[in-house]
Design a protein around this motif. Structure first.
Motif, mmCIF file in Angstrom:
data_model
loop_
_atom_site.group_PDB
_atom_site.id
_atom_site.type_symbol
_atom_site.label_atom_id
_atom_site.label_comp_id
_atom_site.label_asym_id
_atom_site.label_seq_id
_atom_site.Cartn_x
_atom_site.Cartn_y
_atom_site.Cartn_z
ATOM 1 N N SER A 190 4.282 -2.315 -11.723
ATOM 2 C CA SER A 190 5.608 -1.850 -11.304
ATOM 3 C C SER A 190 6.497 -1.688 -12.517
ATOM 4 O O SER A 190 6.211 -2.178 -13.604
ATOM 5 C CB SER A 190 6.243 -2.844 -10.324
ATOM 6 O OG SER A 190 6.430 -4.102 -10.948
ATOM 7 N N GLY A 318 -1.008 -1.251 -3.495
ATOM 8 C CA GLY A 318 0.114 -0.326 -3.392
ATOM 9 C C GLY A 318 -0.297 1.003 -2.784
ATOM 10 O O GLY A 318 0.416 1.562 -1.938
ATOM 11 N N ARG A 341 9.719 -0.901 -4.245
ATOM 12 C CA ARG A 341 8.799 -1.881 -4.810
ATOM 13 C C ARG A 341 8.595 -1.680 -6.309
ATOM 14 O O ARG A 341 7.911 -2.470 -6.953
ATOM 15 C CB ARG A 341 7.431 -1.795 -4.116
ATOM 16 C CG ARG A 341 7.428 -2.136 -2.642
ATOM 17 C CD ARG A 341 7.909 -3.540 -2.356
ATOM 18 N NE ARG A 341 7.250 -4.565 -3.149
ATOM 19 C CZ ARG A 341 7.433 -5.861 -2.991
ATOM 20 N NH1 ARG A 341 8.266 -6.291 -2.058
ATOM 21 N NH2 ARG A 341 6.819 -6.742 -3.751
#
Length: 372
Positions: A190, A318, A341
């Protein structure tokens, strides 16, 4: 029962359902409205008003929406769906989405085998297949293709679809925090401060009239072609197929034509208002619990099958979460969840996978209804 707004006053009835569509869009700007979704607020308000005797249960205004605006919404939504771009840019997310669509159909078949949804069971299953692979547009267009005859049952399906979807998006939002899943799938990379780029070229009058004219032309060609082939009831499917051609074949030329999604959403909200107003609340409350159970179980089976299969394909957590979101809830929430996210690399794939669902959802829904 005579309603306060007479069914014979077609323009006034249309004004009322237009106001309900506006209410849905306005509700999306509030916390509660975002949770319930604007479509649910529009349909729910319409149900209440018709059962209180304010709106009629039947009107030519509703028939106008079903007959003309729902078909026109399909090209409006699909004008920017470039199939080449989808397969080039979605990467592994499209694999997860395809698995998710497959597990949705399996879930529907399993649930139909032990839940009694009544004489319209197969048609209702087809609507959920269309909606849980595409979105609200596909739910609407599949109902037209199947010629679903019961507005109350249709309203129950819409309500169940909205509530079950709301529950599921909350579940998906917390799944990345479940340690067991992160151990099995690994931690998704991320980045910080991720936002979705909402900057679009301006919607011009030329764009609007181009979209409306092209949409009307595509609907006309689809109707003529389906009638010529002796399949007039499947006109929606022909319209959907033809709608995919412009953006796929002439992607560069259509880049400056904006606003199709916005116009399509207006048509979809009007559809939900018309369907809601047609529903008898007494009957709705009798059938809604069973349909709600059906919707929840379909999603549960979808997820329970999707995650292990996706893991076998070595897909990341994800990718699976965003693909599942795109499948059940559509492209916009999938892109939003990816951004929230911090999964910058999954924002565009999530959006494109959801648009692919728009393209195929109605076809799959009609097929499921026919098979069952």
């Amino acid at each position: 029962m005579t309603s306060l707004v007479p069914s014979s006053n077609i323009m006034l009835v249309f004004a009322c359902i237009s106001a309900l569509a506006w209410l849905g869009f306005a509700a999306e700007k509030t916390k509660v409205g975002k949770m319930l979704t604007g479509l649910f607020c529009t349909a729910g308000s319409a149900i209440v008003l018709s059962n209180m005797g304010v709106l009629p249960f039947q009107s030519q205004a509703y028939e106008f929406v079903m007959t003309y605006l729902v078909p026109m919404a399909i090209p409006l939504f699909l004008f920017r769906v470039n199939l080449k771009e989808i397969f080039q840019e979605t990467g592994r997310t499209i694999i997860a989405f395809t698995i998710g669509a497959f597990t949705t159909v399996i879930g529907i078949v399993i649930c139909v085998s032990f839940l009694d949804l009544g004489p319209l069971e197969s048609d209702l299953a087809g609507l959920f297949a269309a909606g849980y692979i595409g979105g609200a547009l596909n739910f609407a267009s599949a109902s037209e293709a199947i010629q679903f005859p019961d507005p109350t049952l249709l309203s129950a399906g819409i309500a169940a679809d909205g509530l079950a979807g709301f529950i599921y998006i909350m579940v998906l939002a917390v799944l990345p925090s479940v340690q067991f899943l992160t151990k099995v799938f690994g931690q998704e990379p991320s980045t910080n401060a991720v936002t979705i780029d909402n900057d679009k070229q301006p919607i011009t009058l030329f764009s609007i009239i181009s979209l409306l004219a092209a949409s009307a032309l595509i609907v006309s060609i689809g109707n003529l072609l389906s009638a010529w082939l002796g399949m007039p009831s499947y006109a929606i499917l022909f319209i959907t197929a033809i709608s995919l051609l412009p953006s796929t074949l002439f992607a560069n030329q259509l880049k400056g034509v904006n606003g199709g999604f916005d116009l399509g959403m207006i048509c979809t909200y009007l559809f939900f208002a018309a369907v809601g107003a047609s529903a008898n609340l007494t009957v709705l409350l009798q059938v809604a619990p069973t349909i709600m159970l059906f919707a929840i179980l379909v999603i549960v089976i979808h997820a329970v099958l999707l995650f292990p299969i996706a893991r076998a394909f070595k897909l990341s957590l994800g990718e699976v979460i965003i693909a599942s979101n795109a499948c059940i809830l559509g492209p916009t929430t999938a892109a939003a969840l990816a951004a929230a996210r911090g999964w910058r690399h999954l924002v565009t794939p999530g959006l494109l996978a959801g648009l692919f669902g728009y393209a195929i959802g109605t076809f799959i829904g009609v097929t499921v209804a026919a098979m069952l």
